[in-house]
Design a protein around this motif. Structure first.
Motif, short mmCIF file in Angstrom:
data_model
loop_
_atom_site.label_atom_id
_atom_site.label_comp_id
_atom_site.label_asym_id
_atom_site.label_seq_id
_atom_site.Cartn_x
_atom_site.Cartn_y
_atom_site.Cartn_z
N MET A 1 0.84 -1.21 0.00
CA MET A 1 0.00 0.00 0.00
C MET A 1 0.87 1.25 0.00
SD MET A 1 -3.06 -0.74 2.66
CE MET A 1 -3.29 -2.44 3.11
N ALA B 1 1.12 4.30 -2.75
CA ALA B 1 0.90 5.69 -2.34
C ALA B 1 2.11 6.55 -2.70
CB ALA B 1 0.61 5.76 -0.84
N ARG C 1 1.90 7.19 -6.46
CA ARG C 1 0.73 7.99 -6.83
C ARG C 1 0.87 9.45 -6.40
NH1 ARG C 1 -2.79 5.48 -3.86
NH2 ARG C 1 -3.23 7.11 -2.37
N ALA D 1 -5.45 1.07 5.33
CA ALA D 1 -5.60 1.76 4.04
C ALA D 1 -6.47 3.01 4.20
CB ALA D 1 -6.19 0.83 2.99
N GLY D 2 -7.56 2.88 4.93
CA GLY D 2 -8.46 4.02 5.12
C GLY D 2 -7.78 5.15 5.87
N ASP E 1 -5.02 6.72 3.61
CA ASP E 1 -5.60 7.57 2.56
C ASP E 1 -6.10 8.90 3.11
OD1 ASP E 1 -5.03 5.75 0.57
OD2 ASP E 1 -7.06 4.92 0.48
N ARG E 2 -6.78 8.86 4.25
CA ARG E 2 -7.28 10.11 4.85
C ARG E 2 -6.12 11.02 5.26
NH1 ARG E 2 -11.36 6.67 6.18
NH2 ARG E 2 -10.53 5.89 8.14
N LEU F 1 -3.00 11.09 4.03
CA LEU F 1 -2.30 11.61 2.86
C LEU F 1 -3.14 12.66 2.13
CD1 LEU F 1 -0.62 8.34 1.56
CD2 LEU F 1 0.47 10.24 2.80
N ALA F 2 -4.45 12.48 2.11
CA ALA F 2 -5.32 13.48 1.48
C ALA F 2 -5.21 14.82 2.19
CB ALA F 2 -6.76 12.98 1.47
#
Length: 150
Positions: free
Chosen positions: A17, A21, A24, A137-138, A141-142, A144-145
């Motif tokens: 993961m 990231a 990306r 993962a959740g 993602d939060r 990094l956003a």
């Protein structure tokens, strides 16, 4: 902001993961371990091998981490040290270490260690499961956003 990973015991799915990231979002991910790590070729991913030794990888992460970095670890003393330096700390199961919960976690770790050293079988952590990966993962993602500009 960089991501530093306590990679010796980090599940493969978490590393994968993080590799995705890194590519990306063009975020530097550094995996620190006392063994050789094979990583995908990328200018955003590096593996740092430290000499074998008690807490050698942890000590190197503490040397490298700066305020605002993200550290991935399940190691509670390492999490405490990273928090002291102003880092964010996420464990591979998707739980955050924080200034509010670190003392409780250190205390519980010490109690469990005392029980084990006195011969009591305390079991251990549950096997890493799919829901752990989803939770990680959740949270990743939060985070990094909020902290990385694409």
């Amino acid at each position: 902001m960089q991501v530093l990973v306590d990679a010796d015991a980090c599940p493969v799915v978490v590393k994968e993961m993080l590799y995705r990231a890194a590519q990306r979002l063009e975020v530097c991910v550094t995996l620190v371990a006392n063994k050789f790590l094979r990583t995908p070729p990328s200018r955003f991913i590096r593996a740092l091998q430290v000499p074998a030794g008690f807490d050698a990888a942890d000590d190197r992460i503490v040397e490298l981490v700066i305020h605002g970095d993200l550290v991935i670890t399940a190691d509670i003393p390492l999490a405490a040290a990273a928090l002291e330096k102003g880092a964010y700390v996420l464990d591979p199961r998707g739980s955050w270490f924080s200034r509010e919960n670190i003392q409780e976690r250190l205390t519980m770790r010490d109690v469990m260690e005392q029980l084990r050293s006195s011969g009591i079988d305390t079991g251990g952590p549950a096997p890493y499961a799919a829901q752990d990966g989803k939770a990680f993962a959740g949270q990743l993602d939060r985070f990094l956003a909020r902290h990385v500009s694409p």
